[in-house]
Design a protein around this motif. Structure first.
Motif, PDB file in Angstrom:
ATOM      1  N   GLY A  71       0.831  -1.200   0.000  1.00  0.00           N
ATOM      2  CA  GLY A  71       0.000   0.000   0.000  1.00  0.00           C
ATOM      3  C   GLY A  71       0.863   1.246   0.000  1.00  0.00           C
ATOM      4  N   ARG A  72       0.425   2.265  -0.739  1.00  0.00           N
ATOM      5  CA  ARG A  72       1.142   3.544  -0.831  1.00  0.00           C
ATOM      6  C   ARG A  72       0.129   4.683  -0.717  1.00  0.00           C
ATOM      7  NH1 ARG A  72       4.615   0.221  -0.579  1.00  0.00           N
ATOM      8  NH2 ARG A  72       6.381  -0.108  -2.017  1.00  0.00           N
ATOM      9  N   LEU A  73       0.353   5.570   0.239  1.00  0.00           N
ATOM     10  CA  LEU A  73      -0.510   6.733   0.402  1.00  0.00           C
ATOM     11  C   LEU A  73       0.178   7.963  -0.175  1.00  0.00           C
ATOM     12  CD1 LEU A  73      -2.989   8.217   1.539  1.00  0.00           C
ATOM     13  CD2 LEU A  73      -1.726   8.460   3.708  1.00  0.00           C
ATOM     14  N   LEU A  74      -0.418   8.524  -1.230  1.00  0.00           N
ATOM     15  CA  LEU A  74       0.088   9.748  -1.856  1.00  0.00           C
ATOM     16  C   LEU A  74      -0.682  10.938  -1.313  1.00  0.00           C
ATOM     17  CD1 LEU A  74       1.618  11.434  -4.048  1.00  0.00           C
ATOM     18  CD2 LEU A  74      -0.302  10.878  -5.578  1.00  0.00           C
ATOM     19  N   THR A  75       0.042  11.926  -0.775  1.00  0.00           N
ATOM     20  CA  THR A  75      -0.573  13.182  -0.362  1.00  0.00           C
ATOM     21  C   THR A  75       0.170  14.336  -1.027  1.00  0.00           C
ATOM     22  OG1 THR A  75       0.829  13.308   1.621  1.00  0.00           O
ATOM     23  CG2 THR A  75      -1.346  12.285   1.861  1.00  0.00           C
ATOM     24  N   GLY A  76      -0.545  15.411  -1.257  1.00  0.00           N
ATOM     25  CA  GLY A  76       0.075  16.576  -1.880  1.00  0.00           C
ATOM     26  C   GLY A  76      -0.968  17.585  -2.295  1.00  0.00           C
ATOM     27  N   SER A  77      -0.520  18.673  -2.877  1.00  0.00           N
ATOM     28  CA  SER A  77      -1.428  19.727  -3.317  1.00  0.00           C
ATOM     29  C   SER A  77      -0.844  20.449  -4.517  1.00  0.00           C
ATOM     30  CB  SER A  77      -1.697  20.728  -2.191  1.00  0.00           C
ATOM     31  OG  SER A  77      -0.497  21.390  -1.820  1.00  0.00           O
ATOM     32  N   ALA A  78      -1.707  21.152  -5.229  1.00  0.00           N
ATOM     33  CA  ALA A  78      -1.300  21.932  -6.395  1.00  0.00           C
ATOM     34  C   ALA A  78      -2.185  23.161  -6.487  1.00  0.00           C
ATOM     35  CB  ALA A  78      -1.404  21.095  -7.667  1.00  0.00           C
ATOM     36  N   SER A  79      -1.624  24.253  -6.965  1.00  0.00           N
ATOM     37  CA  SER A  79      -2.385  25.490  -7.133  1.00  0.00           C
ATOM     38  C   SER A  79      -3.160  25.459  -8.440  1.00  0.00           C
ATOM     39  CB  SER A  79      -1.442  26.703  -7.125  1.00  0.00           C
ATOM     40  OG  SER A  79      -0.781  26.811  -5.885  1.00  0.00           O
ATOM     41  N   LEU A  80      -4.353  26.035  -8.408  1.00  0.00           N
ATOM     42  CA  LEU A  80      -5.197  26.149  -9.593  1.00  0.00           C
ATOM     43  C   LEU A  80      -5.405  27.623  -9.904  1.00  0.00           C
ATOM     44  CD1 LEU A  80      -7.947  23.485  -8.729  1.00  0.00           C
ATOM     45  CD2 LEU A  80      -5.899  23.174 -10.146  1.00  0.00           C
ATOM     46  N   ASN A  81      -5.168  28.017 -11.129  1.00  0.00           N
ATOM     47  CA  ASN A  81      -5.344  29.409 -11.527  1.00  0.00           C
ATOM     48  C   ASN A  81      -6.820  29.790 -11.528  1.00  0.00           C
ATOM     49  OD1 ASN A  81      -2.580  29.852 -11.983  1.00  0.00           O
ATOM     50  ND2 ASN A  81      -2.720  29.055 -14.067  1.00  0.00           N
ATOM     51  N   PRO A  82      -7.112  31.086 -11.390  1.00  0.00           N
ATOM     52  CA  PRO A  82      -8.505  31.531 -11.515  1.00  0.00           C
ATOM     53  C   PRO A  82      -9.100  31.077 -12.843  1.00  0.00           C
ATOM     54  CG  PRO A  82      -7.135  33.308 -10.672  1.00  0.00           C
ATOM     55  CD  PRO A  82      -6.201  32.200 -11.062  1.00  0.00           C
ATOM     56  N   GLY A  83     -10.328  30.617 -12.803  1.00  0.00           N
ATOM     57  CA  GLY A  83     -10.992  30.132 -14.005  1.00  0.00           C
ATOM     58  C   GLY A  83     -10.966  28.630 -14.162  1.00  0.00           C
ATOM     59  N   VAL A  84     -10.112  27.948 -13.392  1.00  0.00           N
ATOM     60  CA  VAL A  84     -10.066  26.484 -13.466  1.00  0.00           C
ATOM     61  C   VAL A  84     -11.152  25.883 -12.577  1.00  0.00           C
ATOM     62  CG1 VAL A  84      -8.668  24.433 -13.055  1.00  0.00           C
ATOM     63  CG2 VAL A  84      -7.615  26.484 -14.011  1.00  0.00           C
ATOM     64  N   PHE A  85     -11.188  26.309 -11.323  1.00  0.00           N
ATOM     65  CA  PHE A  85     -12.251  25.912 -10.397  1.00  0.00           C
ATOM     66  C   PHE A  85     -12.865  27.191  -9.857  1.00  0.00           C
ATOM     67  CE2 PHE A  85     -13.582  24.707  -5.998  1.00  0.00           C
ATOM     68  CZ  PHE A  85     -14.604  23.855  -6.364  1.00  0.00           C
ATOM     69  N   SER A  86     -13.941  27.637 -10.460  1.00  0.00           N
ATOM     70  CA  SER A  86     -14.563  28.941 -10.230  1.00  0.00           C
ATOM     71  C   SER A  86     -13.626  30.047 -10.732  1.00  0.00           C
ATOM     72  CB  SER A  86     -14.934  29.143  -8.756  1.00  0.00           C
ATOM     73  OG  SER A  86     -13.836  29.592  -7.999  1.00  0.00           O
ATOM     74  N   SER A  87     -14.002  31.290 -10.438  1.00  0.00           N
ATOM     75  CA  SER A  87     -13.196  32.434 -10.884  1.00  0.00           C
ATOM     76  C   SER A  87     -12.071  32.758  -9.913  1.00  0.00           C
ATOM     77  CB  SER A  87     -14.096  33.665 -11.041  1.00  0.00           C
ATOM     78  OG  SER A  87     -14.673  34.021  -9.790  1.00  0.00           O
ATOM     79  N   LEU A  88     -11.975  32.019  -8.819  1.00  0.00           N
ATOM     80  CA  LEU A  88     -10.981  32.300  -7.792  1.00  0.00           C
ATOM     81  C   LEU A  88      -9.757  31.409  -7.930  1.00  0.00           C
ATOM     82  CD1 LEU A  88     -13.221  32.550  -4.595  1.00  0.00           C
ATOM     83  CD2 LEU A  88     -12.671  34.334  -6.251  1.00  0.00           C
ATOM     84  N   ALA A  89      -8.623  31.890  -7.463  1.00  0.00           N
ATOM     85  CA  ALA A  89      -7.458  31.029  -7.293  1.00  0.00           C
ATOM     86  C   ALA A  89      -7.810  29.964  -6.263  1.00  0.00           C
ATOM     87  CB  ALA A  89      -6.257  31.841  -6.832  1.00  0.00           C
ATOM     88  N   SER A  90      -7.441  28.715  -6.547  1.00  0.00           N
ATOM     89  CA  SER A  90      -7.874  27.602  -5.705  1.00  0.00           C
ATOM     90  C   SER A  90      -6.726  26.636  -5.461  1.00  0.00           C
ATOM     91  CB  SER A  90      -9.053  26.864  -6.357  1.00  0.00           C
ATOM     92  OG  SER A  90     -10.122  27.752  -6.645  1.00  0.00           O
TER      93      SER A  90
END
Length: 318
Positions: A71-90
């Protein structure tokens, strides 16, 4: 008997006149609710891709029994530019407990999560691909690749603009799942999400705002835009509020940006009009308030025209 009757008549007339003035003043300040419809709302499309070279992989439980022995647990995050998920940076956060074997892998449980977050709240998705006995992802000893499906995880937190959402879709993933930090991964999500939708009602309060405005017949009308729907409203604007009655001139300002209105909340804007003369009794007019708004994903741009009747106050009193 005649004298008392004659004396009582002017008194009653004075009372009636006073009552008429009070009623007219109250009419100028009263609220007249006019709810707007929310027809034509459709699910919002979701199309998000993200990647990172900073994933963290730790050991996780394996399938037992079955061909997926690790088993391998991957955790992490990435920035989303405005317009990708709503109009806000996410932000997109992942927590993916892969089960891996010689050449195959799976996300068989309901604890694989992707969180899409911004200042409005968080939309959480549950990912799934294959089972312990029937893996559907590929594994080459380093990288897991393949696809699967996702569903929205229910949430009812009042402060979360994405509360009450539902939806389904598919995902594609490629991730280095060797243990350690600085592991690259990429994820794509497609599908649709249905959000709780906002709905507006418009009420009004008319006032002069001073003797000078009364004499120049410049009336201020405060339009109170209330969100009566279960979903929060964003990008709310009063596009216009033109009078439909003759002899009334809209002075403005229009359009006006209102911003966001949470479910159950109210925001106000003021529009001025040049109205009928001082000698005119019972002056009133109808204005067609035109509002526009979107939901929390900045989808479902919706406009409403709500007629509102405005009673012009008789005196310059507040």
């Amino acid at each position: 008997m005649t004298a008392p009757t004659a004396a009582a008549t002017p008194a009653r007339s004075a009372v009636r006149r006073t009552a008429a003035v009070v009623m007219a003043l109250l009419a100028g300040a009263a609220v007249a609710t006019a709810p707007a419809g929310a027809a034509g709302r459709v699910p919002d499309p979701l199309n998000v891709s993200a990647s990172s070279a900073a994933g963290v992989v730790t050991s996780a439980p394996a399938c037992s029994p079955g061909p997926l022995t690790d088993g391998r647990l991957l955790t992490g995050s990435a920035s989303l530019n405005p317009g990708v998920f709503s109009s806000l940076a996410s932000q997109l956060g992942v927590s993916l407990p892969f089960r891996v074997g010689a050449t195959q892998a799976a996300l068989p449980e309901d604890d694989a999560r992707v969180a899409l977050s911004n200042a409005r709240g968080t939309l959480t998705l549950a990912l799934k691909s294959g089972t312990c006995s029937s893996p559907t992802l590929s594994y080459d000893g380093t990288t897991v690749t393949g696809s699967g499906t996702w569903t929205v995880v229910p949430d009812s937190a009042p402060a979360n603009a994405y509360r009450g959402a539902s939806g389904t879709g598919s995902f594609g993933v490629a991730a280095d799942v060797t243990t350690g930090s600085g592991k690259p991964w990429s994820l794509s999500l497609t599908g649709s999400v249905s959000l709780l939708q906002p709905q507006v009602a418009v009420t009004r309060r008319a006032y002069w705002g001073g003797l000078g405005n009364y004499l120049s017949r410049t009336l201020s009308v405060e339009y109170r835009i209330r969100n009566t729907g279960p979903g929060d409203a964003f990008n709310v604007k009063l596009l216009d509020a033109p009078p439909t009655s003759p002899g009334i001139t809209r002075l403005g300002p229009v359009p006006q940006t209102v911003g966001s209105i949470r479910s159950g909340a109210t925001a106000s804007v003021v529009v001025r009009y040049r109205v009928c003369g001082i000698a005119v009794v019972g002056c009133r007019f109808t204005a067609d308030t035109q509002t526009s708004l979107t939901d929390a994903l900045d989808g479902n741009l919706h406009t409403e025209t709500v007629p509102v009747t405005v009673q012009v106050p008789l005196t310059p009193l507040p």
